[in-house]
Design a protein around this motif. Structure first.
Motif, PDB file in Angstrom:
ATOM      1  N   ASN A 685     -14.613  21.227 -13.518  1.00  0.00           N
ATOM      2  CA  ASN A 685     -13.446  21.753 -12.800  1.00  0.00           C
ATOM      3  C   ASN A 685     -12.270  20.774 -12.763  1.00  0.00           C
ATOM      4  O   ASN A 685     -11.240  21.055 -12.145  1.00  0.00           O
ATOM      5  N   GLY A 686     -12.429  19.615 -13.414  1.00  0.00           N
ATOM      6  CA  GLY A 686     -11.328  18.669 -13.527  1.00  0.00           C
ATOM      7  C   GLY A 686     -11.105  17.789 -12.319  1.00  0.00           C
ATOM      8  O   GLY A 686     -10.112  17.038 -12.274  1.00  0.00           O
ATOM      9  N   ARG A 687     -12.010  17.818 -11.352  1.00  0.00           N
ATOM     10  CA  ARG A 687     -11.824  17.035 -10.139  1.00  0.00           C
ATOM     11  C   ARG A 687     -11.897  15.537 -10.423  1.00  0.00           C
ATOM     12  O   ARG A 687     -11.097  14.750  -9.890  1.00  0.00           O
ATOM     13  N   ILE A 688     -12.813  15.105 -11.277  1.00  0.00           N
ATOM     14  CA  ILE A 688     -12.934  13.683 -11.592  1.00  0.00           C
ATOM     15  C   ILE A 688     -11.678  13.190 -12.309  1.00  0.00           C
ATOM     16  O   ILE A 688     -11.169  12.090 -12.028  1.00  0.00           O
ATOM     17  N   LEU A 689     -11.135  14.002 -13.218  1.00  0.00           N
ATOM     18  CA  LEU A 689      -9.892  13.618 -13.891  1.00  0.00           C
ATOM     19  C   LEU A 689      -8.733  13.546 -12.903  1.00  0.00           C
ATOM     20  O   LEU A 689      -7.881  12.649 -12.986  1.00  0.00           O
ATOM     21  N   GLU A 690      -8.720  14.475 -11.952  1.00  0.00           N
ATOM     22  CA  GLU A 690      -7.666  14.454 -10.932  1.00  0.00           C
ATOM     23  C   GLU A 690      -7.750  13.195 -10.080  1.00  0.00           C
ATOM     24  O   GLU A 690      -6.729  12.577  -9.754  1.00  0.00           O
ATOM     25  N   ILE A 691      -8.963  12.798  -9.726  1.00  0.00           N
ATOM     26  CA  ILE A 691      -9.141  11.560  -8.948  1.00  0.00           C
ATOM     27  C   ILE A 691      -8.642  10.368  -9.752  1.00  0.00           C
ATOM     28  O   ILE A 691      -7.994   9.459  -9.224  1.00  0.00           O
ATOM     29  N   GLY A 692      -8.910  10.361 -11.058  1.00  0.00           N
ATOM     30  CA  GLY A 692      -8.450   9.268 -11.902  1.00  0.00           C
ATOM     31  C   GLY A 692      -6.943   9.199 -11.993  1.00  0.00           C
ATOM     32  O   GLY A 692      -6.348   8.119 -11.960  1.00  0.00           O
ATOM     33  N   ASN A 693      -6.308  10.364 -12.095  1.00  0.00           N
ATOM     34  CA  ASN A 693      -4.842  10.374 -12.156  1.00  0.00           C
ATOM     35  C   ASN A 693      -4.223   9.872 -10.858  1.00  0.00           C
ATOM     36  O   ASN A 693      -3.180   9.210 -10.860  1.00  0.00           O
ATOM     37  N   GLN A 694      -4.879  10.185  -9.738  1.00  0.00           N
ATOM     38  CA  GLN A 694      -4.365   9.724  -8.450  1.00  0.00           C
ATOM     39  C   GLN A 694      -4.615   8.229  -8.253  1.00  0.00           C
ATOM     40  O   GLN A 694      -3.744   7.495  -7.785  1.00  0.00           O
ATOM     41  N   GLY A 695      -5.815   7.775  -8.618  1.00  0.00           N
ATOM     42  CA  GLY A 695      -6.168   6.375  -8.378  1.00  0.00           C
ATOM     43  C   GLY A 695      -5.580   5.411  -9.374  1.00  0.00           C
ATOM     44  O   GLY A 695      -5.300   4.262  -9.047  1.00  0.00           O
ATOM     45  N   LEU A 696      -5.373   5.871 -10.617  1.00  0.00           N
ATOM     46  CA  LEU A 696      -4.871   4.975 -11.658  1.00  0.00           C
ATOM     47  C   LEU A 696      -3.486   5.367 -12.134  1.00  0.00           C
ATOM     48  O   LEU A 696      -3.006   4.878 -13.148  1.00  0.00           O
ATOM     49  N   GLY A 697      -2.811   6.263 -11.410  1.00  0.00           N
ATOM     50  CA  GLY A 697      -1.518   6.752 -11.855  1.00  0.00           C
ATOM     51  C   GLY A 697      -0.432   5.714 -11.816  1.00  0.00           C
ATOM     52  O   GLY A 697       0.580   5.818 -12.515  1.00  0.00           O
ATOM     53  N   ASN A 698      -0.602   4.669 -11.011  1.00  0.00           N
ATOM     54  CA  ASN A 698       0.444   3.656 -10.898  1.00  0.00           C
ATOM     55  C   ASN A 698       0.332   2.575 -11.970  1.00  0.00           C
ATOM     56  O   ASN A 698       1.093   1.630 -11.973  1.00  0.00           O
ATOM     57  N   GLU A 699      -0.653   2.709 -12.848  1.00  0.00           N
ATOM     58  CA  GLU A 699      -0.791   1.704 -13.900  1.00  0.00           C
ATOM     59  C   GLU A 699       0.307   1.892 -14.934  1.00  0.00           C
ATOM     60  O   GLU A 699       0.691   3.004 -15.294  1.00  0.00           O
ATOM     61  N   ALA A 700       0.835   0.785 -15.424  1.00  0.00           N
ATOM     62  CA  ALA A 700       1.906   0.835 -16.426  1.00  0.00           C
ATOM     63  C   ALA A 700       1.383   1.431 -17.720  1.00  0.00           C
ATOM     64  O   ALA A 700       0.263   1.170 -18.134  1.00  0.00           O
ATOM     65  N   THR A 701       2.205   2.230 -18.340  1.00  0.00           N
ATOM     66  CA  THR A 701       1.852   2.838 -19.608  1.00  0.00           C
ATOM     67  C   THR A 701       2.451   2.030 -20.739  1.00  0.00           C
ATOM     68  O   THR A 701       3.636   1.705 -20.725  1.00  0.00           O
TER      69      THR A 701
END
Length: 831
Positions: A685-701
């Protein structure tokens, strides 16, 4: 039994059921079913409800011990784990029973198999009822000994045993049994005392042991008649002062054989002995409900399954627990099938160990608040663990406990943390813990919730476009060599096909070699001027020009790209290069990666461990020759963060596949399956990916050089194997057909050369000279008015011409280069 064996007198028992008794004496006969006959029925119950582990409760006696090995074996066959064995003394006190029950109450397993005598079993269930172990969620299975005497127990004991499942030998309903029941009931009715003791006599009150006793005496009587005891006794009386002892002793072996051979239909079913014991029969599966028990299923030893009864009384084979759901009343009056395990009660929470690490705290972070004296655990993987546990269909109480020393530093490696779960110092472990074969020996892992893999990070290097050999880089060495071989092969094939028929491919040997090397290369720019006469040669040239066109276009495109676009490449491409150079490599402290690198061939002295990403960066910047490292190995998630932090300076080098990150539980823990299902659900259901985007979203690309350009861009031989196969096949076929045709047309001459009495080398030279001659038959027809070129000394092939002489009036001598006019009146030709 010992006395019977010494005196050779059969000892017959209908109530001694322990399977350990039989091997001790050949004169011991068990006319009741041995306890090992019921283990299949008990295992079928556990397997039907998909319980994964059980607790065995048995008394400290021959009766209690006898069945345990057989239960252990049958549970092992169906992969059922025995989590605990509770041994109860026969005269166990109430305090002992309570202590043992409380101990089992704090365990996860909620399925109990009980093998005790009736007195001990009654006291056990009363205490279990007292402390709440007969409530919903528990499952109790009793053996035939307790189940058979259920009708004799006090009402308070029966009330405490509500919901218990038991097994009991199946007594078939027969006319003989009905007759026996009526006679027994009539006899009891005449005795007022027994009538008061049994005011409501029923067939269910007939003990299986009583029926076995009746059939045992019947079998003994039949055996005695067969032996002819009366006649033998009379003979013994005439010759012995101790007739009873001598008679029994002498007739014992014969009587034993007679008993073992006795077969009949008794009131307890078919009476037949095999190997000194009664043959196994079917078992009833009974449920204690109300004032007694009711049948819910029948197990037969041949099916390894359970035959469930439908409402109309018919039997059918099935192992579906859906039928049990509607048939069994469980402890607490519940109709819901117990799960078979629970999180330990008494306020205890699951202690989940968490690794303490210094670097890459985005995934697991342990922070201590000294003012509040509180430790907070957070991070991406911790959020995933909390979400997974929340997704379970039941509530699990747990606490996150850092794996640290009193000073706050890590208490050991990740392997040490997994081993602490094995030692039961932790009930689970969560974090960036990789699945490895060594760790799986001590604990069970759930399904991976994050990708695995170990990647090597190496400094970025750029291709040198100013290198004097840059023009060779577009093609690989294998492709260069293959192309050169086919250039020569094609040139030789065209020369062979054209040498005998075309003047352009004739001349001295030096011209032949030059033509072979020149002609295929001239096709690169379509600069060949030689006239192709043979159709075979034309086919070869057409196919070769197609290959040359593709090679030329590919080389031009690749070289242009190299000269106009700056390209990246890893400084180190494979591990063998690192090992060969003796370079130092690095990896994170406390991980399994050092062991992995040792397996790949690295020396332990060449492996450095670091805590912080800054340390990795400094070591990579210094290089192996300056006290640093040439490559840094870490897990996939950490390498992504490292590359995003030091964008444009490093790239991915050698890599290895691993099984990913997962949560750790003790071996055999039932939580593994449920947590794995929750991981699958949250992944889909994409929940783990959503958690990753929230927790690691501030990392520089990283927006540096395009990673798709990394690595070698030279064109490989694999891309042209098809083309080379086509041109090689066609060229070879043309050569083969040409040579066959040449041999066939010149077979007489060649046979003469081969039959000559000369050396082999002379024959080869003669054949080569013959092949070198021009084939005049292959010359195309000429126009009669065509001018024939004549050399300035009379040689053919010169740029001079014979003026006004038709070609058909000339004869060319084969022995000289003189041109002689034919039928020419009053005309002269220079000679």
């Amino acid at each position: 039994m010992d006395l019977g064996g010494i005196a050779k007198v059969p000892v017959i028992s209908f109530s001694a059921t322990s399977p350990s008794l039989r091997p001790r004496s050949p004169y011991f006969v068990q006319t009741g079913l041995s306890d090992d006959a019921q283990v299949g029925a008990i295992a079928a119950i556990v397997e039907s409800f998909k319980w994964s582990q059980v607790v065995l409760i048995f008394e400290d006696s021959e009766f209690g011990y006898g069945i345990i090995p057989y239960l252990s074996n049958v549970f092992q066959e169906i992969n059922i784990r025995i989590s605990y064995k509770s041994l109860l003394p026969v005269s166990a006190s109430s305090d002992f029973l309570l202590k043992e029950l409380y101990k089992m109450m704090t365990m996860q397993t909620r399925v109990f198999v009980v093998q005790t005598s009736s007195d001990l079993g009654a006291r056990l269930f009363l205490k279990a009822k007292e402390i709440g172990m007969m409530n919903e969620g528990y499952a109790w299975i009793i053996t035939q000994t307790l189940m058979d005497v259920m009708y004799l127990m006090d009402s308070n004991v029966v009330e405490a045993m509500q919901g218990v499942i038991g097994v009991k030998p199946l007594i078939p309903k027969t006319k003989r049994l009905d007759t026996f029941e009526m006679r027994l009931k009539s006899k009891l009715m005449k005795d007022k005392t027994k009538t008061l003791d049994h005011p409501g006599f029923r067939q269910a009150d007939l003990s299986v042991f009583g029926l076995w006793a009746y059939d045992t005496l019947w079998a003994l009587a039949e055996a005695a008649e067969k032996v002819g005891r009366g006649r033998e006794a009379k003979e013994v009386l005439d010759s012995s002062s101790d007739p009873f002892a001598v008679g029994v002793s002498e007739s014992g072996p014969e009587l034993l054989q007679a008993i073992l051979g006795t077969r009949f239909e008794g009131i307890s079913g078919k009476f037949q002995l095999a190997d000194g014991k009664r043959e196994a029969s079917s078992f009833q599966i009974l449920n204690v409900v109300g004032n007694g028990e009711r049948e819910v299923a029948i197990w037969t030893p041949s099916s390894r399954g359970i035959n469930f009864k439908t409402n109309n009384g018919t039997n059918f084979y099935s192992s579906s627990r859906e039928i049990f759901k509607s048939s069994v009343i469980w402890p607490g009056g519940s109709t819901a099938v117990p799960r078979g395990w629970e999180v330990p009660v008494a306020g205890k929470k699951l202690r989940v160990g968490v690794p303490v690490k210094s670097g890459f705290t985005d995934f697991v972070r342990v922070e201590r608040d000294k003012e509040l004296n509180r430790t907070q655990v957070s991070g991406y993987y911790i959020d995933v663990f909390n979400s997974v546990m929340s997704a379970l269909q039941y509530s699990v109480r747990y606490e996150l406990v850092p794996f640290e020393k009193p000073d706050g530093s890590s208490a050991g490696t990740y392997n040490d943390l997994v081993y602490q779960v094995f030692l039961q110092n932790f009930d689970a472990a969560a974090g960036d813990i990789s699945i490895t074969a060594n760790r799986s020996k001590y604990a069970d892992f759930t399904l991976p919730f994050a990708e695995g893999g170990v990647f090597g990070i190496v400094p970025i290097a750029y291709e040198d476009v100013d290198n004097i050999w840059t023009f060779l880089k577009p093609l690989t060495k294998q492709l260069w060599l293959t192309s050169i071989v086919f250039f020569i092969f094609t040139g030789m094939a065209v020369w062979i096909l054209e040498h005998r028929v075309s003047s352009a491919f004739r001349g001295p040997p030096s011209q032949h070699v030059g033509m072979i090397l020149y002609f295929p290369f001239s096709t690169l720019v379509f600069a060949h001027r030689e006239r192709i006469v043979s159709n075979f040669a034309r086919l070869v040239v057409v196919v070769w020009m197609f290959v040359v066109l593709i090679l030329n276009s590919t080389y031009t495109a690749s070289l242009s790209s190299r000269l106009t676009v700056q390209r990246l490449k890893p400084a180190i491409k494979d591990v063998n290069q690192l090992i060969k150079n003796g370079d130092f490599v690095g990896c994170p402290e406390g991980s399994f990666i050092p062991d992995l690198l040792k397996e790949k061939g690295f020396q332990e002295s060449k492996i450095n461990t670091y805590k912080y990403p800054e340390d990795f960066h400094n070591a990579l910047s210094n290089g192996s020759n300056n006290g640093g490292i040439s490559a840094y190995f870490d897990g996939a998630p950490n390498t992504k963060i490292f590359l995003s932090k030091y964008c444009g300076k490093y790239t991915i080098g050698p890599s290895y596949r691993t099984d990913g990150f997962a949560f750790v539980f003790p071996r055999g823990s039932p939580l593994v399956a449920d947590v794995s299902r929750a991981v699958i659900e949250l992944t889909e259901n994409g929940r783990i990916l959503e958690i990753g985007n929230q927790g690691l979203g501030n990392e520089a690309t990283c927006t540096g050089p395009d990673s798709t350009r990394l690595g070698s861009t030279s064109v490989k031989l694999q891309c042209f194997k098809g083309l080379f196969a086509i041109t090689g096949g066609i060229t070879g076929s043309c050569l083969l057909v040409f040579l066959v045709n040449y041999v066939y047309q010149n077979r007489t001459c060649l046979q003469t050369i081969l039959d000559s009495k000369t050396t082999v080398w002379s024959k080869i030279v003669a054949i080569c000279r013959h092949f070198d001659e021009r084939d005049t038959c292959a010359d195309p027809p000429r126009d009669p008015k065509e001018k024939i070129p004549v050399a300035e000394g009379g040689e053919v092939g010169s740029s001079s011409y014979i003026s006004e002489v038709p070609a058909d009036l000339l004869r060319i001598s084969s022995n000289s280069s003189v041109v002689v006019p034919l039928n020419i009146e009053e005309q002269t030709v220079p000679v």
